[in-house]
Design an enzyme around this catalytic site. Structure first.
Site, PDB file in Angstrom:
ATOM      1  N   TYR A 176     106.429 -50.270  28.331  1.00  0.00           N
ATOM      2  CA  TYR A 176     104.993 -50.539  28.182  1.00  0.00           C
ATOM      3  C   TYR A 176     104.289 -49.183  28.046  1.00  0.00           C
ATOM      4  O   TYR A 176     103.345 -48.883  28.760  1.00  0.00           O
ATOM      5  CB  TYR A 176     104.436 -51.306  29.381  1.00  0.00           C
ATOM      6  CG  TYR A 176     105.207 -52.550  29.769  1.00  0.00           C
ATOM      7  CD1 TYR A 176     104.902 -53.785  29.184  1.00  0.00           C
ATOM      8  CD2 TYR A 176     106.217 -52.502  30.730  1.00  0.00           C
ATOM      9  CE1 TYR A 176     105.602 -54.941  29.549  1.00  0.00           C
ATOM     10  CE2 TYR A 176     106.916 -53.654  31.100  1.00  0.00           C
ATOM     11  CZ  TYR A 176     106.607 -54.865  30.512  1.00  0.00           C
ATOM     12  OH  TYR A 176     107.292 -55.994  30.882  1.00  0.00           O
ATOM     13  N   GLN A 200      94.151 -44.550  28.606  1.00  0.00           N
ATOM     14  CA  GLN A 200      93.435 -44.818  29.850  1.00  0.00           C
ATOM     15  C   GLN A 200      91.952 -44.457  29.742  1.00  0.00           C
ATOM     16  O   GLN A 200      91.579 -43.576  28.978  1.00  0.00           O
ATOM     17  CB  GLN A 200      94.068 -44.029  30.989  1.00  0.00           C
ATOM     18  CG  GLN A 200      95.548 -44.327  31.198  1.00  0.00           C
ATOM     19  CD  GLN A 200      95.797 -45.572  32.012  1.00  0.00           C
ATOM     20  OE1 GLN A 200      94.866 -46.174  32.535  1.00  0.00           O
ATOM     21  NE2 GLN A 200      97.059 -45.970  32.138  1.00  0.00           N
ATOM     22  N   CYS A 243      98.229 -52.071  37.210  1.00  0.00           N
ATOM     23  CA  CYS A 243      96.779 -52.243  37.231  1.00  0.00           C
ATOM     24  C   CYS A 243      96.432 -53.556  37.906  1.00  0.00           C
ATOM     25  O   CYS A 243      95.271 -53.942  37.943  1.00  0.00           O
ATOM     26  CB  CYS A 243      96.210 -52.185  35.824  1.00  0.00           C
ATOM     27  SG  CYS A 243      96.960 -53.376  34.717  1.00  0.00           S
ATOM     28  N   CYS A 259      71.389 -48.379  40.022  1.00  0.00           N
ATOM     29  CA  CYS A 259      71.357 -48.623  38.579  1.00  0.00           C
ATOM     30  C   CYS A 259      70.353 -49.730  38.322  1.00  0.00           C
ATOM     31  O   CYS A 259      70.398 -50.766  38.976  1.00  0.00           O
ATOM     32  CB  CYS A 259      72.739 -49.037  38.101  1.00  0.00           C
ATOM     33  SG  CYS A 259      72.724 -49.743  36.443  1.00  0.00           S
ATOM     34  N   CYS A 311      74.033 -45.547  31.019  1.00  0.00           N
ATOM     35  CA  CYS A 311      74.964 -46.146  31.984  1.00  0.00           C
ATOM     36  C   CYS A 311      75.577 -45.010  32.781  1.00  0.00           C
ATOM     37  O   CYS A 311      76.140 -44.072  32.205  1.00  0.00           O
ATOM     38  CB  CYS A 311      76.045 -46.924  31.253  1.00  0.00           C
ATOM     39  SG  CYS A 311      77.373 -47.469  32.358  1.00  0.00           S
ATOM     40  N   CYS A 365      73.967 -56.817  34.957  1.00  0.00           N
ATOM     41  CA  CYS A 365      75.176 -56.411  34.231  1.00  0.00           C
ATOM     42  C   CYS A 365      76.410 -56.858  35.004  1.00  0.00           C
ATOM     43  O   CYS A 365      77.299 -57.498  34.447  1.00  0.00           O
ATOM     44  CB  CYS A 365      75.151 -54.886  34.060  1.00  0.00           C
ATOM     45  SG  CYS A 365      76.730 -54.142  33.731  1.00  0.00           S
ATOM     46  N   ASP A 372     104.745 -49.706  33.196  1.00  0.00           N
ATOM     47  CA  ASP A 372     103.294 -49.785  33.391  1.00  0.00           C
ATOM     48  C   ASP A 372     102.789 -50.989  32.596  1.00  0.00           C
ATOM     49  O   ASP A 372     102.138 -50.836  31.571  1.00  0.00           O
ATOM     50  CB  ASP A 372     102.653 -48.470  32.891  1.00  0.00           C
ATOM     51  CG  ASP A 372     101.145 -48.436  33.086  1.00  0.00           C
ATOM     52  OD1 ASP A 372     100.600 -49.308  33.774  1.00  0.00           O
ATOM     53  OD2 ASP A 372     100.507 -47.510  32.529  1.00  0.00           O
TER      54      ASP A 372
END
Ligand SMILES: C[S@@+](CC[C@H](N)C(=O)[O-])C[C@H]1O[C@@H](n2cnc3c(N)ncnc32)[C@H](O)[C@@H]1O
Length: 504
Positions: free
Chosen positions: A357, A328, A461, A104, A204, A110, A434
């Protein structure tokens, strides 16, 4: 173990990950679609905004994420290249920040895809090792006979032999910050790590096809209408960010502009121009965020044009998603994550499933529909603190044929709800949770154990907070049976996990 999803995104997003260049949610591993007629339905609803996030990395992967000084995909508000040709655009920093080679062209500047240069097979092995290092000591300490499964990557698992193509174009939520350039120019792109300097990004490679172009076109429309970009340092100007969500199995997209104040010159013209950027756009919304800091979203949201939400599909269910509700980012991997969670629930006919959640209700609704299809109808209760998410979840129950007796959703703090449920002796067979990156709370976990569900399925996560929470559940009479890492954010150190616990 769930299989990799056999579903393929339609048309341009299908099959082998597209060969384009390079997101988030999780924890540190180390701790085109087709064209369609535009919707003509009008909407003007207001929605409350997502909550601020702690870092730019959460901005794109998590609702209400942050942006400043952020790295992109995984990171922050991503953005696009300048919209006009002004020579002075980002001139001093651009040369310094630009990478000369690699997968990239702006990878280093970035910073969103720090692992982009590492072969994907090796990335999965690294994530697997990190999860083993994190969870194995707890498993041994607690004397659990638990399996840590191979990390589910995109198209392969950790340890699979042979070459694994590097995933591309998997991110269906993208964002850009804006900054002023000379003579009314509006810059867009990604904030270079730790700064408010925009790194222009004409494309991107981890984002859905066409996403970056739509975001860049927002800057062009603002320039044409003379709407000034917001200067994060001087705290002046109007246009701060644009957030784009695209459907995976639908040809719908939703564009939200974030402005520093409610009144924006030529806002109706702007909404009209934005709605014309791409025929997939069904909703253009304005979110107002005048607060200092790097949270992208503020508290107030209104629909400027089109429908109040867009739609997407996961595991055969249809979901309406409004501008600030959580949904998501990597849908292909979301299906794997949800499938693992549903398998872990092992639902029986008549079970009561508590989905805590719950965001827009997606996990619980997929599980309830799955159970109903297998002739084992269940009762679902969803809890989420964002009222916009709960409004979506109620609509989503309807869209998927579940009536109020089969699925109910409550907008409140999950810990308070669990405490009340434990006090009143509510019957629950399975708890799914979650939580955000900070994990759950000791009070939630204690109350969950008091409810005595047969199983607890914990989707995380941030495994670093999950490992802490699993220990609490372990001391409350639950044992971990299986832990499966899922790679939701290739080319970053982040890993998500699904933990299945049974009552001892
Ligand atoms: C990781 S998202 C999961 C959403 C959903 N399970 C999904 O897969 O789309 C975490 C959700 O928890 C919600 N949340 C954060 N803190 C909460 C709290 N104290 N009580 C209830 N919900 C909360 C957030 O608004 C967000 O929707």
């Amino acid at each position: 173990m769930a299989q990799q999803s056999s579903h393929r995104p339609r048309s341009v997003r299908g099959g082998k990950p597209a060969r384009r260049g390079k997101d988030h949610r999780g924890t540190s591993a180390s701790a085109g679609g087709g064209r369609r007629a535009k919707s003509s339905s009008a909407g003007s609803g207001r929605r409350s905004a997502g909550s601020p996030a702690s870092s730019a990395r959460q901005a794109v992967g998590r609702p209400g994420g942050a942006a400043s000084g952020a790295a992109h995909p995984a990171g922050a508000a991503s953005g696009a290249g300048r919209s006009d040709g002004a020579a002075s655009n980002a001139a001093p920093s651009r040369r310094k920040l630009k990478d000369s080679a690699g997968p990239c062209p702006i990878m280093r500047a970035c910073g969103g895809c720090a692992w982009l240069g590492i072969p994907y097979r090796k990335q999965l092995v690294r994530k697997q090792e990190a999860m083993e290092n994190l969870f194995r000591p707890l498993i041994e300490r607690m004397g659990w006979d638990a399996v840590i499964e191979a990390t589910c990557g995109m198209g392969s698992k950790a340890g699979d032999p042979g070459k694994t193509p590097a995933p591309r174009a998997f991110r269906y939520k993208a964002a850009t910050p804006f900054a002023p350039g000379p003579a009314g120019a509006v810059r867009s792109g990604f904030f270079a790590r730790g700064t408010h300097t925009i790194v222009p990004a004409p494309s991107c490679t981890v984002e859905a096809p066409g996403a970056r172009n739509i975001l860049n076109e927002v800057a062009r429309a603002a320039e044409r209408l003379g709407i000034p970009a917001y200067d994060e340092d001087a705290r002046q100007g109007v246009l701060r960010y644009a957030v784009l969500r695209m459907g995976w199995r639908t040809d719908e997209a939703m564009l939200t502009i974030v402005t520093a104040r409610r009144e924006v010159p030529h806002i109706e013209d702007l909404a009209h121009e934005l709605s014309s950027i791409d025929p997939r756009i069904v909703c253009v919304a304005q979110n107002i965020n005048g607060r200092e800091g790097n949270a992208i979203l503020g508290r107030e949201t209104r629909v400027l044009w089109g429908a109040p939400h867009m739609k997407d599909e996961l595991l055969g269910c249809t979901f309406a998603i409004s501008p600030t509700a959580f949904y998501q980012t990597n849908p292909q991997q979301t299906e794997i994550l949800y499938r693992l969670a549903i398998e872990g629930m092992a639902l029986e006919a008549g079970d009561v499933l508590l989905d805590a959640y719950c965001g827009s209700g997606t996990i619980g609704l997929c599980a309830a529909r799955d159970a109903a299809r297998a002739g084992k109808a269940i009762k679902l209760i969803g809890v989420e603190k964002n009222p916009a998410g709960i409004a979506d979840a109620r609509l989503n129950a309807e869209l998927n044929g579940l009536g109020p007796d089969e699925a109910s959703f409550i907008a409140t703090d999950a810990t308070e709800f669990l405490r009340d449920a434990a006090r009143s002796g509510t019957h629950v067979d399975v708890v799914a949770l979650d939580p955000p990156r900070a994990g759950s709370t000791p009070a939630f976990l204690t109350a969950a154990a008091e409810l005595g569900p047969r199983r607890i399925v914990y989707i995380s996560c941030n495994p670093a907070t999950q490992v802490r929470d699993l220990e609490i559940l372990g001391h409350q009479g639950y044992r971990l049976c299986r832990l499966t890492p899922v790679d939701m954010f290739p080319h970053t150190e982040h890993t998500e996990t699904v933990a299945v616990l049974e009552r001892s």
